[in-house]
Design a protein around this motif. Structure first.
Motif, short mmCIF file in Angstrom:
data_model
loop_
_atom_site.label_atom_id
_atom_site.label_comp_id
_atom_site.label_asym_id
_atom_site.label_seq_id
_atom_site.Cartn_x
_atom_site.Cartn_y
_atom_site.Cartn_z
N LEU A 1 67.11 11.11 44.31
CA LEU A 1 68.13 11.55 45.26
C LEU A 1 69.00 10.40 45.74
O LEU A 1 70.21 10.55 45.90
N HIS B 1 71.19 19.50 51.90
CA HIS B 1 70.82 18.40 51.01
C HIS B 1 69.50 17.73 51.40
O HIS B 1 69.08 16.80 50.71
N LEU B 2 68.86 18.16 52.48
CA LEU B 2 67.76 17.40 53.05
C LEU B 2 66.39 17.87 52.58
O LEU B 2 66.13 19.08 52.49
N VAL B 3 65.52 16.91 52.34
CA VAL B 3 64.13 17.21 52.03
C VAL B 3 63.42 17.69 53.28
O VAL B 3 62.62 18.63 53.25
N ASP B 4 63.71 17.08 54.44
CA ASP B 4 63.04 17.40 55.69
C ASP B 4 64.06 17.74 56.78
O ASP B 4 64.37 16.90 57.64
N LEU C 1 69.36 21.36 48.18
CA LEU C 1 67.91 21.56 48.13
C LEU C 1 67.47 22.78 48.93
O LEU C 1 66.44 23.37 48.64
N ARG C 2 68.23 23.13 49.99
CA ARG C 2 67.86 24.23 50.86
C ARG C 2 69.09 25.07 51.19
O ARG C 2 70.18 24.52 51.38
#
Length: 245
Positions: free
Chosen positions: A12, A122-125, A187-188
């Motif tokens: 990423l 775009h965030l993983v968390d 990503l989400r």
């Protein structure tokens, strides 16, 4: 439809440091969001307020918003060095920062508002991101968040036809199973209901939700896309205004 890209990316971070990856959300959308923020801040009282544009990309959203927010201090924040290099040509202040626990380079309760445009997808968390945004906002501070709508009117039809929804991506290397060519690293994705519940669970009061059109809609369908904005759950883009409780 399958489209391949010639650029090899190892993760990423490399993906977002690639200058070919888009880092702007579009002027019409930025204007809508800036108008919402200007209305939330109210009339000019002569007090300079601090507005953080977190995930500022190339700075175009902050530059678009600046004329509608005169007298206030706009600060761009991004962790991509390439994005910051471009942002510094458009905004007076642009600093490097990350949305991990305590990683933004600002003290707690220092900001009056946060612009968070086309970042959360775009965030993983994303939970940690909203916690960090809440930390830097003053009590009653404003969060102006925008993100693509998983349940946009055309995505509902695409899913019925067994087609991957627009905005969704299954790879960082190519687009598979849906219309479009551009890989942007989503990503989400959220529906209007999910976004409201998610932001409220993070300690914010949701004040308002609006819809905005998407520039990638084919020209013959753009009238329908603009009409869908009247019902945010069907709109292409969700624009949410929340306050820190």
């Amino acid at each position: 439809m399958t489209t391949t890209t010639p650029v090899k990316r190892s993760g990423l971070r490399d993906f977002y440091e690639d200058p070919a990856v888009p880092v702007a959300s579009g002027t019409p959308r930025s204007l809508r969001q800036a108008r919402m923020l200007a209305a939330a801040l109210g009339p000019d009282t002569g007090t300079t307020r601090t507005i953080l544009d977190i995930g500022c990309g190339d700075g175009s959203a902050a530059a678009t918003a600046a004329p509608l927010l005169p007298g206030h201090r706009l600060v761009g924040v991004d962790w991509s060095l390439d994005a910051l290099r471009r942002a510094r040509t458009r905004v007076p202040y642009a600093v490097r920062g990350e949305l991990a626990d305590g990683a933004l380079p600002f003290r707690s309760a220092c900001a009056d508002a946060v612009l968070f445009s086309e970042v959360i997808e775009h965030l993983v968390d994303p939970d940690a991101a909203l916690d960090e945004i809440r930390r830097v906002l003053r009590p009653g501070g404003h969060l102006m968040l925008s993100t693509p709508n998983l349940a946009a009117w055309y995505n509902r039809a695409l899913l019925l036809a067994g087609v991957q929804p627009v905005f969704s991506e299954v790879s960082l290397r190519a687009i598979h199973g849906r219309p479009g060519r551009e890989v942007v690293g989503h990503l989400r994705l959220y529906t209007a209901r999910a976004l409201r519940e998610f932001v409220a669970a993070a300690g914010f009061e949701v004040v308002r939700l609006e819809g905005a059109p998407f520039h990638g809609v084919p020209r013959p369908l753009r009238v329908l896309d603009r009409l869908a904005c009247a019902r945010p759950p069907l709109a292409s883009i969700l624009l949410l205004h929340a306050r820190k409780t």
